[in-house]
Motif scaffolding. Structure first.
Motif, PDB file in Angstrom:
ATOM      1  N   LEU A 122       9.951   1.929   5.433  1.00 59.78           N
ATOM      2  CA  LEU A 122       8.773   1.157   5.023  1.00 59.78           C
ATOM      3  C   LEU A 122       8.020   0.639   6.262  1.00 59.78           C
ATOM      4  O   LEU A 122       8.633   0.359   7.298  1.00 59.78           O
ATOM      5  CB  LEU A 122       9.196  -0.038   4.173  1.00 59.78           C
ATOM      6  CG  LEU A 122       9.565   0.262   2.716  1.00 59.78           C
ATOM      7  CD1 LEU A 122      10.164  -0.975   2.056  1.00 59.78           C
ATOM      8  CD2 LEU A 122       8.343   0.760   1.941  1.00 59.78           C
ATOM      9  N   PRO A 123       6.695   0.476   6.157  1.00 58.17           N
ATOM     10  CA  PRO A 123       5.924  -0.036   7.308  1.00 58.17           C
ATOM     11  C   PRO A 123       6.492  -1.324   7.898  1.00 58.17           C
ATOM     12  O   PRO A 123       6.509  -1.504   9.121  1.00 58.17           O
ATOM     13  CB  PRO A 123       4.533  -0.271   6.710  1.00 58.17           C
ATOM     14  CG  PRO A 123       4.428   0.756   5.625  1.00 58.17           C
ATOM     15  CD  PRO A 123       5.816   0.850   5.037  1.00 58.17           C
ATOM     16  N   SER A 124       6.983  -2.213   7.058  1.00 58.96           N
ATOM     17  CA  SER A 124       7.491  -3.492   7.566  1.00 58.96           C
ATOM     18  C   SER A 124       8.613  -3.302   8.580  1.00 58.96           C
ATOM     19  O   SER A 124       8.752  -4.098   9.517  1.00 58.96           O
ATOM     20  CB  SER A 124       7.994  -4.365   6.410  1.00 58.96           C
ATOM     21  OG  SER A 124       8.980  -3.680   5.670  1.00 58.96           O
ATOM     22  N   SER A 125       9.399  -2.234   8.411  1.00 58.59           N
ATOM     23  CA  SER A 125      10.523  -2.025   9.337  1.00 58.59           C
ATOM     24  C   SER A 125      10.033  -1.891  10.772  1.00 58.59           C
ATOM     25  O   SER A 125      10.640  -2.425  11.702  1.00 58.59           O
ATOM     26  CB  SER A 125      11.292  -0.751   8.971  1.00 58.59           C
ATOM     27  OG  SER A 125      11.778  -0.839   7.661  1.00 58.59           O
ATOM     28  N   TYR A 126       8.927  -1.164  10.961  1.00 63.13           N
ATOM     29  CA  TYR A 126       8.401  -0.943  12.321  1.00 63.13           C
ATOM     30  C   TYR A 126       7.826  -2.232  12.894  1.00 63.13           C
ATOM     31  O   TYR A 126       7.966  -2.503  14.081  1.00 63.13           O
ATOM     32  CB  TYR A 126       7.333   0.169  12.302  1.00 63.13           C
ATOM     33  CG  TYR A 126       7.859   1.437  11.659  1.00 63.13           C
ATOM     34  CD1 TYR A 126       8.722   2.271  12.358  1.00 63.13           C
ATOM     35  CD2 TYR A 126       7.547   1.758  10.338  1.00 63.13           C
ATOM     36  CE1 TYR A 126       9.249   3.412  11.767  1.00 63.13           C
ATOM     37  CE2 TYR A 126       8.060   2.888   9.737  1.00 63.13           C
ATOM     38  CZ  TYR A 126       8.914   3.711  10.447  1.00 63.13           C
ATOM     39  OH  TYR A 126       9.446   4.823   9.857  1.00 63.13           O
ATOM     40  N   ALA A 135       0.837  -1.205   0.000  1.00 63.56           N
ATOM     41  CA  ALA A 135       0.000   0.000   0.000  1.00 63.56           C
ATOM     42  C   ALA A 135       0.870   1.254   0.000  1.00 63.56           C
ATOM     43  O   ALA A 135       0.613   2.206  -0.744  1.00 63.56           O
ATOM     44  CB  ALA A 135      -0.913  -0.001   1.224  1.00 63.56           C
ATOM     45  N   TYR A 136       1.876   1.234   0.842  1.00 56.26           N
ATOM     46  CA  TYR A 136       2.730   2.412   1.008  1.00 56.26           C
ATOM     47  C   TYR A 136       3.449   2.766  -0.297  1.00 56.26           C
ATOM     48  O   TYR A 136       3.571   3.936  -0.670  1.00 56.26           O
ATOM     49  CB  TYR A 136       3.751   2.152   2.115  1.00 56.26           C
ATOM     50  CG  TYR A 136       4.509   3.380   2.559  1.00 56.26           C
ATOM     51  CD1 TYR A 136       3.966   4.250   3.502  1.00 56.26           C
ATOM     52  CD2 TYR A 136       5.767   3.671   2.023  1.00 56.26           C
ATOM     53  CE1 TYR A 136       4.647   5.381   3.905  1.00 56.26           C
ATOM     54  CE2 TYR A 136       6.463   4.801   2.429  1.00 56.26           C
ATOM     55  CZ  TYR A 136       5.898   5.659   3.375  1.00 56.26           C
ATOM     56  OH  TYR A 136       6.580   6.784   3.761  1.00 56.26           O
ATOM     57  N   ARG A 137       3.870   1.716  -1.009  1.00 52.40           N
ATOM     58  CA  ARG A 137       4.616   1.911  -2.260  1.00 52.40           C
ATOM     59  C   ARG A 137       3.671   2.197  -3.424  1.00 52.40           C
ATOM     60  O   ARG A 137       3.824   3.202  -4.124  1.00 52.40           O
ATOM     61  CB  ARG A 137       5.434   0.635  -2.514  1.00 52.40           C
ATOM     62  CG  ARG A 137       6.471   0.712  -3.600  1.00 52.40           C
ATOM     63  CD  ARG A 137       7.268  -0.594  -3.653  1.00 52.40           C
ATOM     64  NE  ARG A 137       6.364  -1.728  -3.883  1.00 52.40           N
ATOM     65  CZ  ARG A 137       6.263  -2.789  -3.069  1.00 52.40           C
ATOM     66  NH1 ARG A 137       7.017  -2.883  -1.994  1.00 52.40           N
ATOM     67  NH2 ARG A 137       5.416  -3.758  -3.340  1.00 52.40           N
ATOM     68  N   HIS A 181       0.435   2.951  -3.554  1.00 49.66           N
ATOM     69  CA  HIS A 181      -0.494   4.077  -3.361  1.00 49.66           C
ATOM     70  C   HIS A 181       0.235   5.282  -2.769  1.00 49.66           C
ATOM     71  O   HIS A 181      -0.365   6.112  -2.082  1.00 49.66           O
ATOM     72  CB  HIS A 181      -1.656   3.674  -2.441  1.00 49.66           C
ATOM     73  CG  HIS A 181      -2.619   2.722  -3.068  1.00 49.66           C
ATOM     74  ND1 HIS A 181      -3.684   2.170  -2.385  1.00 49.66           N
ATOM     75  CD2 HIS A 181      -2.688   2.219  -4.330  1.00 49.66           C
ATOM     76  CE1 HIS A 181      -4.362   1.360  -3.203  1.00 49.66           C
ATOM     77  NE2 HIS A 181      -3.774   1.373  -4.380  1.00 49.66           N
ATOM     78  N   GLY A 182       1.516   5.368  -3.044  1.00 51.12           N
ATOM     79  CA  GLY A 182       2.353   6.392  -2.421  1.00 51.12           C
ATOM     80  C   GLY A 182       1.821   7.810  -2.573  1.00 51.12           C
ATOM     81  O   GLY A 182       1.992   8.637  -1.673  1.00 51.12           O
ATOM     82  N   MET A 183       1.141   8.090  -3.688  1.00 48.48           N
ATOM     83  CA  MET A 183       0.659   9.460  -3.900  1.00 48.48           C
ATOM     84  C   MET A 183      -0.414   9.875  -2.891  1.00 48.48           C
ATOM     85  O   MET A 183      -0.660  11.058  -2.701  1.00 48.48           O
ATOM     86  CB  MET A 183       0.148   9.645  -5.333  1.00 48.48           C
ATOM     87  CG  MET A 183      -1.050   8.781  -5.654  1.00 48.48           C
ATOM     88  SD  MET A 183      -1.544   8.905  -7.408  1.00 48.48           S
ATOM     89  CE  MET A 183      -2.000  10.618  -7.535  1.00 48.48           C
ATOM     90  N   PHE A 184      -1.056   8.880  -2.251  1.00 51.57           N
ATOM     91  CA  PHE A 184      -2.103   9.199  -1.268  1.00 51.57           C
ATOM     92  C   PHE A 184      -1.593   9.135   0.176  1.00 51.57           C
ATOM     93  O   PHE A 184      -2.335   9.432   1.114  1.00 51.57           O
ATOM     94  CB  PHE A 184      -3.271   8.193  -1.380  1.00 51.57           C
ATOM     95  CG  PHE A 184      -3.861   8.096  -2.758  1.00 51.57           C
ATOM     96  CD1 PHE A 184      -4.520   9.180  -3.316  1.00 51.57           C
ATOM     97  CD2 PHE A 184      -3.762   6.919  -3.496  1.00 51.57           C
ATOM     98  CE1 PHE A 184      -5.080   9.084  -4.582  1.00 51.57           C
ATOM     99  CE2 PHE A 184      -4.308   6.817  -4.757  1.00 51.57           C
ATOM    100  CZ  PHE A 184      -4.968   7.907  -5.310  1.00 51.57           C
ATOM    101  N   VAL A 185      -0.383   8.669   0.369  1.00 51.83           N
ATOM    102  CA  VAL A 185       0.059   8.290   1.717  1.00 51.83           C
ATOM    103  C   VAL A 185       0.427   9.509   2.570  1.00 51.83           C
ATOM    104  O   VAL A 185       1.293  10.295   2.207  1.00 51.83           O
ATOM    105  CB  VAL A 185       1.255   7.310   1.637  1.00 51.83           C
ATOM    106  CG1 VAL A 185       1.895   7.132   3.017  1.00 51.83           C
ATOM    107  CG2 VAL A 185       0.824   5.951   1.088  1.00 51.83           C
ATOM    108  N   ARG A 186      -0.265   9.653   3.693  1.00 49.13           N
ATOM    109  CA  ARG A 186       0.044  10.648   4.717  1.00 49.13           C
ATOM    110  C   ARG A 186      -0.069   9.954   6.069  1.00 49.13           C
ATOM    111  O   ARG A 186      -1.074   9.285   6.298  1.00 49.13           O
ATOM    112  CB  ARG A 186      -0.946  11.823   4.708  1.00 49.13           C
ATOM    113  CG  ARG A 186      -1.154  12.496   3.359  1.00 49.13           C
ATOM    114  CD  ARG A 186      -0.025  13.449   3.036  1.00 49.13           C
ATOM    115  NE  ARG A 186      -0.349  14.193   1.802  1.00 49.13           N
ATOM    116  CZ  ARG A 186      -0.237  13.693   0.560  1.00 49.13           C
ATOM    117  NH1 ARG A 186       0.187  12.449   0.387  1.00 49.13           N
ATOM    118  NH2 ARG A 186      -0.549  14.434  -0.483  1.00 49.13           N
ATOM    119  N   PRO A 187       0.819  10.131   6.979  1.00 54.60           N
ATOM    120  CA  PRO A 187       2.080  10.838   6.815  1.00 54.60           C
ATOM    121  C   PRO A 187       3.108   9.970   6.087  1.00 54.60           C
ATOM    122  O   PRO A 187       2.987   8.739   6.045  1.00 54.60           O
ATOM    123  CB  PRO A 187       2.518  11.066   8.269  1.00 54.60           C
ATOM    124  CG  PRO A 187       1.979   9.878   9.002  1.00 54.60           C
ATOM    125  CD  PRO A 187       0.654   9.565   8.335  1.00 54.60           C
TER     126      PRO A 187
END
Ligand code: MN
Length: 357
Positions: A272-276, A257-259, A261-267
């Motif tokens: 990358l989400p997986s890191s957290y 999703a983050y990659r 749909h990046g144009m919509f992603v806030r914040p």
């Protein structure tokens, strides 16, 4: 067979019937979570509303003597091969569906005082989890800090937040900051924070059990996507009793999703989400074969085993058979990681268990 020693990341204490009656003024005591039994049913009331009815046989099956008596509990742990234990509430879980912030705050304070005196004080092996308000962030921060002062090393929260208080919202920010500052992991236990909405008909028992584990995944998605774990790199969160192998799958889903749909992603996040998820999100399971695979084959190593003592979903009194089966043919390093080291890392618990090779 040698005993396989393990810490349990997910266990429960059973509070005395009169915990709130003894500790709260009459008007609040009347509205606190209350359990009433007749010949057939055990009925739970919260703030005067019936929230659960269980057959007596089911309630009693969840209640070995050690659930109520901490000295007996330690004997059960020794016989089961369990050393350290994270101890969640039982009746205190119902505080998460209270709708009056004052009632919630006072029930929680009374629980935490009782838990500190009864559970934490009984043995260094027991890590009681302090409850905080789901309804009022200032109350939650105040109680978290008070709990840290009382010596608590972990905080319990519900996996379903109250209406309008989604875990992605800014209103929680002071609590995330306070937990990070105090070094207390936030331990979200599945099946909490919401009324049971039972599916009836074919498959209901299994469907309803499955329903309890989705909100834990939603909690992680909210905390990661909203940037809470990015802003608080030392904050650790734990989804208890929800299994583990979903975590790497959720990480993949969120990265996509983050990659894509990046144009919509806030914040925008620093990583990358997986890191957290791989770094700050811990999970626990009782029987899941895939949980060990997540560590061994997927590189997700934040997995704790939990007995869920004294609940029937758990492994008591068959813990050693379950552990022997789970870790048959599994490398020692993976077994030690799941049974001991992840718990020690999450709760800053002394390494190892007596008798463990
Ligand atoms: Mn549990």
């Amino acid at each position: 067979m040698a005993t396989i020693w393990a810490h349990s990341g997910d266990s429960h204490v059973l509070e005395p019937d009169d915990l709130w009656l003894r500790r709260l003024p009459g008007d609040l005591a009347e509205r606190a979570p209350r359990v009433v039994r007749d010949d057939e049913r055990e009925i739970v009331y919260v703030d005067g509303t019936m929230v659960r009815r269980d057959p007596i046989a089911f309630s009693d099956a969840n209640r070995p003597p050690g659930a109520l008596d901490v000295a007996l509990r330690i004997g059960d742990l020794d016989r089961q091969g369990i050393w350290g234990e994270a101890v969640f509430p039982s009746r205190g879980l119902w505080t998460t569906i209270i709708k009056d912030p004052v009632l919630a705050r006072e029930c929680i304070r009374a629980y935490n005082d009782w838990c500190a005196d009864t559970v934490n004080a009984a043995s260094d092996r027991l890590i009681g989890t302090a409850i905080v308000s789901m309804l009022d962030t200032d109350d939650a921060v105040g109680e978290l800090q008070r709990a840290a002062g009382l010596g608590f090393r972990a905080v319990f929260m519900a996996t379903t937040p109250p209406e309008g208080r989604g875990f992605n919202l800014e209103l929680w920010e002071p609590l995330w900051a306070a937990a990070e500052e105090a070094g207390l992991p936030l331990c979200f236990h599945v099946g909490t924070g919401t009324d049971v909405k039972a599916t009836r008909g074919p498959g209901g028992a299994v469907i309803n059990y499955v329903e309890t584990f989705f909100p834990g995944q939603r909690t992680v998605a909210h905390l990661v996507a909203s940037g809470a774990l990015d802003r608080h790199p030392d904050l650790k969160v734990f989804i208890a009793e929800g299994g583990a192998a979903w975590a790497p799958a959720l990480a993949d889903r969120m990265d996509e999703a983050y990659r894509q749909h990046g144009m919509f992603v806030r914040p925008v996040l620093s990583e990358l989400p997986s890191s957290y998820i791989y770094r700050q999100v811990y999970t626990s399971f009782q029987h899941d074969r895939t949980a060990v695979t997540a560590v061994e084959a997927m590189g997700y190593d934040k997995v704790l085993w939990g007995s869920d003592y004294p609940h029937v979903e758990g492994t008591f009194p068959n813990t050693q058979a379950v552990l022997a089966d789970l870790f048959d043919g599994v490398p020692d390093a993976v077994r030690r990681r799941v049974t001991l080291e992840t718990f020690e890392e999450l709760f800053s618990f002394p390494a190892g268990a007596p008798g463990e090779g």
